[in-house]
Design a protein around this motif. Structure first.
Motif, PDB file in Angstrom:
ATOM      1  N   GLU A 152      39.142  -2.839  32.671  1.00 25.97           N
ATOM      2  CA  GLU A 152      39.059  -3.247  34.132  1.00 25.97           C
ATOM      3  C   GLU A 152      38.479  -4.597  34.193  1.00 25.97           C
ATOM      4  O   GLU A 152      38.946  -5.695  34.865  1.00 25.97           O
ATOM      5  CB  GLU A 152      38.453  -2.405  35.075  1.00 25.97           C
ATOM      6  CG  GLU A 152      39.085  -0.837  35.226  1.00 25.97           C
ATOM      7  CD  GLU A 152      40.623  -1.168  35.465  1.00 25.97           C
ATOM      8  OE1 GLU A 152      40.841  -2.031  36.534  1.00 25.97           O
ATOM      9  OE2 GLU A 152      41.470  -0.630  34.895  1.00 25.97           O
ATOM     10  N   ALA A 153      37.359  -5.227  33.630  1.00 26.04           N
ATOM     11  CA  ALA A 153      36.702  -6.218  33.492  1.00 26.04           C
ATOM     12  C   ALA A 153      37.505  -7.260  32.840  1.00 26.04           C
ATOM     13  O   ALA A 153      37.707  -8.405  33.344  1.00 26.04           O
ATOM     14  CB  ALA A 153      35.359  -6.031  32.962  1.00 26.04           C
ATOM     15  N   ILE A 154      38.136  -6.863  31.586  1.00 25.69           N
ATOM     16  CA  ILE A 154      39.063  -7.881  31.010  1.00 25.69           C
ATOM     17  C   ILE A 154      40.213  -7.927  32.024  1.00 25.69           C
ATOM     18  O   ILE A 154      40.633  -9.368  32.287  1.00 25.69           O
ATOM     19  CB  ILE A 154      39.464  -7.419  29.758  1.00 25.69           C
ATOM     20  CG1 ILE A 154      38.286  -7.165  28.823  1.00 25.69           C
ATOM     21  CG2 ILE A 154      40.486  -8.062  29.261  1.00 25.69           C
ATOM     22  CD1 ILE A 154      38.284  -6.608  27.356  1.00 25.69           C
ATOM     23  N   LEU A 155      40.892  -7.183  32.656  1.00 27.94           N
ATOM     24  CA  LEU A 155      42.107  -7.181  33.339  1.00 27.94           C
ATOM     25  C   LEU A 155      41.714  -8.230  34.827  1.00 27.94           C
ATOM     26  O   LEU A 155      42.270  -9.094  34.865  1.00 27.94           O
ATOM     27  CB  LEU A 155      42.436  -6.029  33.863  1.00 27.94           C
ATOM     28  CG  LEU A 155      43.798  -6.058  34.804  1.00 27.94           C
ATOM     29  CD1 LEU A 155      44.717  -6.521  34.211  1.00 27.94           C
ATOM     30  CD2 LEU A 155      44.065  -4.492  35.392  1.00 27.94           C
ATOM     31  N   ALA A 156      40.481  -8.206  35.129  1.00 29.58           N
ATOM     32  CA  ALA A 156      39.923  -9.112  36.310  1.00 29.58           C
ATOM     33  C   ALA A 156      39.824 -10.166  35.875  1.00 29.58           C
ATOM     34  O   ALA A 156      40.283 -11.390  36.431  1.00 29.58           O
ATOM     35  CB  ALA A 156      38.506  -8.551  36.787  1.00 29.58           C
ATOM     36  N   TRP A 157      39.261 -10.641  34.547  1.00 33.43           N
ATOM     37  CA  TRP A 157      39.154 -11.962  33.968  1.00 33.43           C
ATOM     38  C   TRP A 157      40.792 -12.730  33.688  1.00 33.43           C
ATOM     39  O   TRP A 157      41.054 -13.548  34.107  1.00 33.43           O
ATOM     40  CB  TRP A 157      38.635 -11.943  32.583  1.00 33.43           C
ATOM     41  CG  TRP A 157      38.203 -13.306  32.170  1.00 33.43           C
ATOM     42  CD1 TRP A 157      37.159 -13.766  32.188  1.00 33.43           C
ATOM     43  CD2 TRP A 157      39.235 -14.146  31.321  1.00 33.43           C
ATOM     44  NE1 TRP A 157      37.255 -15.187  31.462  1.00 33.43           N
ATOM     45  CE2 TRP A 157      38.429 -15.166  31.132  1.00 33.43           C
ATOM     46  CE3 TRP A 157      40.471 -14.078  30.778  1.00 33.43           C
ATOM     47  CZ2 TRP A 157      39.050 -16.377  30.268  1.00 33.43           C
ATOM     48  CZ3 TRP A 157      41.105 -15.286  30.257  1.00 33.43           C
ATOM     49  CH2 TRP A 157      40.365 -16.357  29.784  1.00 33.43           C
TER      50      TRP A 157
END
Length: 165
Positions: A152-157
């Motif tokens: 999820e954090a990578i997707l947000a990035w």
């Protein structure tokens, strides 16, 4: 025309690039049209079976397109640049590129076990797991550090840093 966004992923063999791209694509596909480009720098991938018609056609040196009710496949003898690839892909929202580190795209370098600092020159972020101690490296301030296991954090990035094409 709607905005098409692209981001690239790089890293050593077996670092988890394909796994991460697969996870991101699965998350995006429900809401967005997703395209993926994978580089094969060692020219070792096999896409067709010797003796089949498409293999025979390709052996002539021609550009070959195989079409069916569920897919279209291009077999090309020529390397394509990003603009040519984008044109062939047609409509998409996100383009995820594995490899091709010379392309001018925002890039996440992926590492497990150790970081290869030579990737810093063309990366805006690194994704690492708990086998890597980021404190053991001189990571430039402009490089974001992401948790490889936090999709999820990578997707947000990706959503915040992808380049419009």
């Amino acid at each position: 025309m709607k905005q098409r966004l692209a981001v690239a992923f790089t890293g050593p063999s077996n670092s988890g690039k394909t796994t991460l791209i697969e996870k991101l694509a699965r998350r995006l596909v429900g809401e967005y049209a997703v395209a993926i480009v994978k580089n094969d720098p060692k020219d070792k991938a096999t896409f067709d079976v010797e003796g089949k018609d498409s293999w025979k056609f390709f052996q002539t040196g021609a550009e070959v397109v195989v079409t069916s009710p569920t897919r279209t496949t291009l077999f090309s003898h020529r390397q394509k640049n990003l603009e040519e690839i984008v044109a062939m892909l047609g409509d998409f929202d996100y383009l995820l590129v594995e490899g091709l580190k010379t392309l001018p795209l925002p890039r996440i370098a992926i590492f497990r076990g150790a970081i290869d600092e030579s990737y810093f020159d063309y990366s805006e972020a690194i994704a690492i797991d708990d086998t890597v101690d980021p404190g053991a490296y001189d990571i430039p301030d402009h490089i974001d550090i992401l948790d490889l296991n936090d999709t999820e954090a990578i997707l947000a990035w990706v959503k915040n840093h992808a380049k419009a094409l």
